[in-house]
Design an enzyme around this catalytic site. Sequence first.
Site: not given
Length: 288
Positions: A65, A229-231
């Site tokens: 993501s 922003r992570s994923g």
Amino acid sequence: MKFLLAFSLLIPSVVFASSSKFQQVEQDVKAIEVSLSARIGVSVLDTQNGEYWDYNGNQRFPLTSTFKTIACAKLLYDAEQGKVNPNSTVEIKKADLVTYSPVIEKQVGQAITLDDACFATMTTSDNTAANIILSAVGGPKGVTDFLRQIGDKETRLDRIEPDLNEGKLGDLRDTTTPKAIASTLNQLLFGSTLSEASQKKLESWMVNNQVTGNLLRSVLPVKWSIADRSGAGGFGARSITAIVWSEEKKTIIVSIYLAQTEASMAERNDAIVKIGRSIFEVYTSQSR
């Protein structure tokens, strides 16, 4: 808040940090790799002086993501070029829902603006919202073409949610390198690709991220701020990209990617926390 403008620095013009400065960070990352039987990539760019350090910075990792920042930057760019209206609406259909859509699943049968879809995907990682944005910006190819246009020759998006999170070893699709993504974030937030207004909007979406409180934010130094922003994905993929700045406006770009591990999500999250703490120690110790 306004980010330090980074003197328009890009990765090709940076100065590599001395190995001794990040020696402890490297030792910590290596120890985590062994303990989790994982592959880890890390990059750190100090935008104040152009100093750069990485560990496996040129290896490929699943984007997961973290691509959403780029997709929404593409929407902002296209809006500036008059190619798309961010206030235009898209009807939400039940057939379009995909796994993990906490915002959009409650709005089936309603309409959502592209701007609101970006807010949803950037702050909650809503996957259907991400697909709505991808449809508006030319799909995965549109995002990849945009990356090439701004100088990123490595990062690529090939599929939509949720397939892009597959994360198979050796699969080049939907991947980036820690070094490439740091350069791209530098360009998007501090370069000339986006207007100042668009940069501020992209920044605000990252600042208001609601799903990363247990990652770098949990060990952020006092009086420091973060936009991130992570994923997460298959085969142990876990990632975070972040802009972190101090009260003195010292700004660093951090990217951390994990892959090919059987570690639990909690263990992967803890790995990111430990790596982040080690990185922050480099900068906070300098000011003591």
